[in-house]
Design a protein around this motif. Structure first.
Motif, short mmCIF file in Angstrom:
data_model
loop_
_atom_site.label_atom_id
_atom_site.label_comp_id
_atom_site.label_asym_id
_atom_site.label_seq_id
_atom_site.Cartn_x
_atom_site.Cartn_y
_atom_site.Cartn_z
N ARG A 132 1.67 2.36 -3.38
CA ARG A 132 0.57 2.68 -4.28
C ARG A 132 -0.20 3.88 -3.74
NH1 ARG A 132 -1.51 -3.57 -5.28
NH2 ARG A 132 0.52 -4.29 -5.98
N SER A 136 -1.12 7.49 -18.58
CA SER A 136 -2.13 8.55 -18.48
C SER A 136 -1.73 9.63 -17.47
CB SER A 136 -3.50 7.96 -18.11
OG SER A 136 -3.51 7.51 -16.76
N LEU A 137 -0.72 9.35 -16.65
CA LEU A 137 -0.30 10.31 -15.63
C LEU A 137 0.91 11.15 -16.06
CD1 LEU A 137 -0.49 7.92 -12.53
CD2 LEU A 137 -2.14 9.70 -13.14
N PRO A 155 3.76 1.26 -8.52
CA PRO A 155 3.62 2.53 -9.23
C PRO A 155 4.58 3.62 -8.73
CG PRO A 155 1.47 1.68 -8.61
CD PRO A 155 2.47 0.73 -8.06
N LEU A 199 7.38 5.51 -11.03
CA LEU A 199 7.36 6.96 -11.22
C LEU A 199 8.63 7.61 -10.68
CD1 LEU A 199 3.60 7.55 -10.54
CD2 LEU A 199 4.80 8.13 -12.65
N ASP A 208 0.81 -1.22 0.00
CA ASP A 208 0.00 0.00 0.00
C ASP A 208 0.85 1.28 0.00
OD1 ASP A 208 -2.29 -1.49 -0.11
OD2 ASP A 208 -2.54 -1.57 2.07
N TYR A 245 -1.65 0.02 -13.95
CA TYR A 245 -1.97 1.20 -13.14
C TYR A 245 -2.27 2.43 -13.99
CZ TYR A 245 -0.82 -1.68 -9.28
OH TYR A 245 -0.84 -2.70 -8.38
N GLY A 246 -2.20 2.27 -15.30
CA GLY A 246 -2.49 3.41 -16.17
C GLY A 246 -1.45 4.51 -16.04
N ILE A 247 -0.19 4.15 -15.87
CA ILE A 247 0.87 5.14 -15.66
C ILE A 247 1.03 6.10 -16.85
CG2 ILE A 247 3.40 5.37 -15.40
CD1 ILE A 247 3.19 3.20 -13.24
N LYS A 249 -1.76 7.25 -3.35
CA LYS A 249 -2.24 8.20 -4.35
C LYS A 249 -1.58 9.57 -4.22
CE LYS A 249 -6.81 8.88 -6.33
NZ LYS A 249 -8.24 8.69 -6.03
N VAL A 278 1.96 9.47 -5.39
CA VAL A 278 1.95 9.39 -6.86
C VAL A 278 1.73 10.78 -7.45
CG1 VAL A 278 0.57 8.61 -8.83
CG2 VAL A 278 1.28 6.97 -7.08
#
Lengths: 323, 359
Positions: B8, B48-49, B221, B225, B5, B44-46, B10, B13
């Protein structure tokens, strides 16, 4: 692939208009009465697993197929294919478990059949159950999802992935066995209470094989709406998450046997969620997403870290990864 | 869940993506060469970030994807031998050979079993002394020590019905070959689990000789990043070097015990990579001392030379020259349930990840 078989072989030769709807239960008329009718075969290895056994599964699975169509399950038939040499004691435990689940769900097992085949011709036992239930005209639209529209909310009655991972652990990873219990349960009472209290239920399906992702992909496929869900709102038990992490499984595709995905009107959804949570099978119920007027025909998920990606149907079996 | 956790988170991130945006000026292409990274990036759709000027490319990091069709053809040939049990990781089942796959052979009655570890295969060999049990050993430096330990166990138990069929490969030759081929990338997101075994020293040549940065990244993630941030910073300040982001698992010297196992059991050989061809000293095979457990030595089978499927862009995709949607077969003739190329088969393959997670 069973999807291809259904389309290319069964649908081609049976071509009945009711069958072509491919819903959990067939909706048929008998005189002035509307009936939901369904059948399912159960093959599971091992036949006993934490949280249930093949017998409980065979009753709950058929009860749920009727219940998610909006019907009140009434009667069930059960056919057995038994492998020669199956210990009678084991069979009795399984049959007792069927009787007890049927009593719990309030359905009668009223017909049946038994065949014994040579050793090696089946794996312990296969059970086929069929069921019929009464469907009120006002609930006829539910199995087709014909009233689903942008703005509706998507609810689930609890944690994802428990059944699939419990069976997998019981089969191959005995170190984990016991820490994960199947969610196998009949959902008809929970569903019935909601249908009796609210009018805004637009669609239901039990998230069995293929999991939540497959239900949502089927709900939205070819439709003039899209679906968006939020990963952080999807309830999951820690041991299930852990085992999925370890094996590289995506829990959104793992089978459940006591989970209903419900699409409800935005107006009633919060109250339906409260009602679900009052039930012992819905304590961890959650609102996980919405039907949207965007990315038509597709499901998108907002990931736990705030990224976005598409969800699709799973092809074939999930296989553990190399590294 | 602890150790998951936190990585990950938010808010963390969001801070990292802001930090990346704040320092990133140039158009850059960063390549990950580990299937685990490909998976995590998509899951995780990285993308898109990230800002539009940062492009992520998937390199040849999926062991199944870079393996030759001939390897599968041989495994299929083994599965057809009487009295033989094939033991394999699940990913290999569906990989198409020239005419068949292990999944098809299994459906046709061959004894093919999915195992989670080479030790399961050794147990099976112990239980079936009358049969030949062949384990398909595949993967990079991460899984090779497990295979080495397995071969040593078979040796210690004197299990003469256990055989090892190697498709193990090592990562650095491919990373260098990609740059030699002129692939336009600005830095490597270097494989985390491979590096837990090998340490960081083996990447040194990449900044020194090629002027490209390597950041050894974890798989969550936040790890990915942060690694992107570190690479972008190296690029913007023109200071390419090898850095370890995944410090909770990777030590500069790697895992000495695992390295000793590799050294004991394996020797390098020239090996064929899909899309890259034959790369010198890029594959691992059993040393002469362990030839009694080497399937290729002890159970020779001959198969026809395998050719790649027409129209399949796997090779170009593995090199990061094309993306899956550039391929005319993608999603039409080639799908996860009926794959043409290896990139569609494995969960870690670029095409499979694209198909499932979209863009």
């Amino acid at each position: 692939m069973s999807h291809d078989l259904i389309r290319d072989i069964f649908m081609t030769h049976f071509h009945h208009p009711v069958l072509s709807h491919q819903t959990d239960s067939a909706v048929v008329e008998a005189g002035n009465t509307l009936l939901a009718f369904t059948t399912d075969s159960f093959v599971v290895d091992p036949v006993f697993f934490p949280g249930g056994d093949i017998g409980k599964l065979a009753i709950a699975g058929t009860v749920n197929d009727l219940a998610v169509s909006g019907a009140r399950p009434l009667y069930i038939s059960a056919s057995f294919i038994l492998e020669e040499g199956l210990p009678v004691g084991e069979l009795e435990i399984i049959v007792q478990s069927m009787a007890s689940e049927a009593a719990q769900a309030g359905v009668g097992i009223v017909a049946g059949d038994t065949k014994v085949v040579d050793k090696g011709k089946c794996d312990k036992l296969f059970i086929t159950t069929s069921g019929i239930g009464l469907l009120e005209e006002r609930h006829r639209h539910i199995s087709m999802g014909s009233q689903v529209q942008a703005g509706d909310c998507i609810l689930i009655n609890g944690t994802l992935g428990d059944h699939g991972m419990a069976v997998l652990a019981a089969r191959t990873l005995t170190d984990f066995a016991g820490s994960i219990r199947s969610d196998c349960a009949s959902l008809n009472h929970l569903i019935y209470r909601i249908l009796n209290t609210f009018s805004g239920v637009h669609f239901m399906r039990d998230a069995t094989r293929g999991g939540l992702a497959t239900v949502l992909a089927e709900l939205s496929g070819g439709k003039a709406f899209g679906v968006t869900i939020r990963e952080e709102d999807i309830p999951m038990n820690d041991p299930v998450r852990g085992l999925c992490e370890l094996l590289g499984y995506d829990p959104l595709y793992v089978a459940n046997e006591g989970k209903v995905v419900m699409v409800a009107s935005r107006r009633e959804a919060p109250a339906i969620l409260q009602e679900m949570r009052k039930d012992s099978l819905g304590q961890k119920a959650s609102m996980i997403g919405e039907v949207v007027d965007d990315h038509h025909g597709k499901v998108w998920i907002t990931t736990s870290i705030g990224g976005r990606r598409m969800l699709d149907m799973l092809a074939g079996e999930q296989l553990p990864r190399i590294c | 869940m602890k150790y998951i956790d936190e990585y990950r988170d938010k808010a963390l991130v969001a801070r990292l993506t802001e930090a990346i945006r704040a320092i990133s000026k140039k158009e850059v292409a960063l390549m990950e060469v580990c299937g685990g990274h490909t998976m995590a990036i998509h899951r995780y759709g990285i993308p898109s970030l990230l800002p539009d000027n940062i492009r992520l490319l998937s390199g040849p990091g999926c062991p199944v994807c870079v393996s030759s069709r001939q390897y599968i053809d041989k495994a299929v040939a083994y599965s057809r031998l009487p009295g033989t049990i094939i033991t394999t990781f699940g990913d290999l089942l569906r990989v198409p050979g020239s005419k068949s796959s292990l999944e098809k052979e299994k459906a046709g009655g061959a004894d093919v079993r999915v195992v989670y570890s080479i030790l399961d295969a050794i147990d099976i060999a112990g239980q079936h002394r009358d049969k030949k049990v062949i384990f398909l050993g595949i993967g990079f430096e991460t899984t090779a020590p497990g295979s080495a330990a397995g071969v040593l166990t078979a040796h210690a138990k004197n299990l003469d019905n256990f055989f090892f069929f190697s498709a193990h490969k090592v990562m650095p030759p491919a990373m260098k070959a990609l740059i030699d081929e002129g692939i336009k990338i600005d830095g490597y997101i270097a494989p985390g689990h491979v590096s837990t075994i090998t340490g960081s020293d083996m990447y040194r040549e990449i900044p020194e000789k090629y002027g490209l940065g390597c950041v050894i990244a974890g798989f969550e993630p936040v790890d990915i990043l942060q690694s992107i941030y570190m690479l972008v910073k190296q690029i913007e300040t023109k200071t390419p070097r090898v850095e370890i982001q995944y410090r909770r698992a990777v030590k500069p010297e790697g895992n000495l015990r695992a390295r000793a196992l590799l050294e004991e059991v394996f020797t390098f050989r020239d090996d064929w990579w899909r899309g890259l061809g034959i790369l010198p000293n890029s594959g691992l095979t059993l040393k002469e001392k362990y030839r009694s457990w080497d399937a290729e030595q002890m159970i020779p089978v001959t198969v026809a030379e395998a050719r790649d499927e027409k129209g399949c862009l796997c090779g170009e995709i593995l090199k990061g020259l094309k993306i899956p949607t550039d391929c005319t077969l993608f999603g039409k003739i080639c799908t996860p349930s009926d794959p043409v190329g290896a990139c569609m088969v494995s969960n870690e393959g670029s095409c499979n990840a694209f198909y499932r997670y979209g863009e």
